[in-house]
Design an enzyme around this catalytic site. Sequence first.
Site, PDB file in Angstrom:
ATOM      1  N   ASN A   1       0.426 -10.593   6.630  1.00 46.29           N
ATOM      2  CA  ASN A   1      -1.065 -11.185   6.600  1.00 46.29           C
ATOM      3  C   ASN A   1      -1.549 -10.892   5.136  1.00 46.29           C
ATOM      4  OD1 ASN A   1      -1.543 -11.471   9.261  1.00 46.29           O
ATOM      5  ND2 ASN A   1      -2.612  -9.442   9.919  1.00 46.29           N
TER       6      ASN A   1
ATOM      7  N   LEU B   1     -11.375 -10.408   7.029  1.00 48.02           N
ATOM      8  CA  LEU B   1     -11.973 -11.108   8.094  1.00 48.02           C
ATOM      9  C   LEU B   1     -12.932  -9.851   8.580  1.00 48.02           C
ATOM     10  CD1 LEU B   1     -14.145 -13.169  10.128  1.00 48.02           C
ATOM     11  CD2 LEU B   1     -12.280 -11.777  11.938  1.00 48.02           C
ATOM     12  N   SER B   2     -12.742  -8.877   7.845  1.00 49.13           N
ATOM     13  CA  SER B   2     -13.151  -7.194   8.017  1.00 49.13           C
ATOM     14  C   SER B   2     -13.909  -7.541   7.248  1.00 49.13           C
ATOM     15  CB  SER B   2     -12.575  -5.658   8.663  1.00 49.13           C
ATOM     16  OG  SER B   2     -12.225  -6.292   9.810  1.00 49.13           O
TER      17      SER B   2
ATOM     18  N   TYR C   1      -7.923  -7.934   8.409  1.00 44.86           N
ATOM     19  CA  TYR C   1      -8.560  -7.305   6.158  1.00 44.86           C
ATOM     20  C   TYR C   1      -9.276  -7.865   6.514  1.00 44.86           C
ATOM     21  CZ  TYR C   1     -10.355  -3.114   4.231  1.00 44.86           C
ATOM     22  OH  TYR C   1     -10.513  -2.337   2.970  1.00 44.86           O
TER      23      TYR C   1
ATOM     24  N   ARG D   1     -12.983   6.738  -5.156  1.00 48.18           N
ATOM     25  CA  ARG D   1     -12.904   6.210  -6.244  1.00 48.18           C
ATOM     26  C   ARG D   1     -12.990   5.292  -6.745  1.00 48.18           C
ATOM     27  NH1 ARG D   1     -10.018   9.016 -11.130  1.00 48.18           N
ATOM     28  NH2 ARG D   1     -10.398  11.035  -9.676  1.00 48.18           N
TER      29      ARG D   1
ATOM     30  N   ASP E   1       0.458  -7.604  17.834  1.00 45.53           N
ATOM     31  CA  ASP E   1       0.392  -8.549  15.923  1.00 45.53           C
ATOM     32  C   ASP E   1       1.490  -7.242  15.188  1.00 45.53           C
ATOM     33  OD1 ASP E   1      -1.031  -9.603  17.617  1.00 45.53           O
ATOM     34  OD2 ASP E   1      -2.700 -10.176  16.206  1.00 45.53           O
ATOM     35  N   GLY E   2       1.273  -6.179  15.332  1.00 47.88           N
ATOM     36  CA  GLY E   2       2.129  -5.658  14.172  1.00 47.88           C
ATOM     37  C   GLY E   2       3.534  -5.585  14.422  1.00 47.88           C
TER      38      GLY E   2
ATOM     39  N   THR F   1      -7.852 -13.785   9.981  1.00 41.27           N
ATOM     40  CA  THR F   1      -8.440 -12.680  10.762  1.00 41.27           C
ATOM     41  C   THR F   1      -8.093 -11.821  11.060  1.00 41.27           C
ATOM     42  OG1 THR F   1      -6.623 -13.488  11.918  1.00 41.27           O
ATOM     43  CG2 THR F   1      -8.751 -14.888  11.974  1.00 41.27           C
TER      44      THR F   1
ATOM     45  N   ASP G   1     -13.178  -1.369  -4.069  1.00 41.06           N
ATOM     46  CA  ASP G   1     -12.603  -0.536  -3.301  1.00 41.06           C
ATOM     47  C   ASP G   1     -11.206  -1.160  -3.312  1.00 41.06           C
ATOM     48  OD1 ASP G   1     -15.009   1.135  -3.669  1.00 41.06           O
ATOM     49  OD2 ASP G   1     -15.486   1.368  -0.933  1.00 41.06           O
TER      50      ASP G   1
END
Length: 280
Positions: free
Chosen positions: A141, A186-187, A184, A152, A66-67, A182, A171
């Site tokens: 994406n 999604l994560s 980052y 930090r 995908d990348g 679907t 963060d």
Amino acid sequence: MKNFYVIVNLDKKFARETGRGIKEYLEDKGAVCILKEEKRPKESGRYTDVSEVPLEMECVITLGGDGTLIQAARDLAALQIPLIGINLGHLGYLTQISREEDINSMLDCLLTDSYHIEERMMLDGTIIRDEKIFFQDISLNEILLTRTGTPRVLHFRIFVNQEFLNEYTADGMIIATPTGSTAYNLSAGGPIAVPHAHMIVMTPVCSHALNARSIVLPEEDRLSIEILGNEQCVTYDGDMMKQLRCGDRIEIRKSQCFTRLIKLNSISFLENLRNKMSGI
């Protein structure tokens, strides 16, 4: 289609052999095929220069994951050439087939125009520094605000269409397209959107507030994110990264460019999602 441009990610196993096999097969069928084997980005940060791609090219085939496909979409967005990817990596939400499948059948579909094209929205992200454009790029994406240096929390203030939304301590912050929902997003616990939709998904990463949730915005909205601290950066599709300073502002909106992905099979997005998720 008779004119093909094949981008090979040499970091992937069997990529060179697969690419040369594709070139030989297409040329045996009377097609034109240019093979590009590239391992490192150019000074511009791009792996493929638009000037290297002849105007008569009708299809870009990527060999990697995908990348690799996303990188090609960003590099060649101005040309609006349809893309299709062969997965030599792990999951592959965007790539159509894997090396183990029948690549020649895929090529036959392209040669006989047996496919349809999906258009995917992209994002423009412009960094404003001292009220001047410091940097601008696009993403398929997501555009991600994240930290650099020592761990930090980050601080930023977000406006939507010039109206104040909220001040976040987190963060990071993900601004994703439906295609990137679907990834980052999604994560980080963000929602999944069907890829052909037109919307913007904003998801905080590990927010330091109990009521912080993802927000889904219409495609015409414009976001403005003010950076309230140092040691922060912005990345475009996890590739291009720019350091930020306190006081910088990032303007994000739907791009006028879009990615044209070739779809061969009739597998629905939900079926593909189910198949990919079951393999994690």
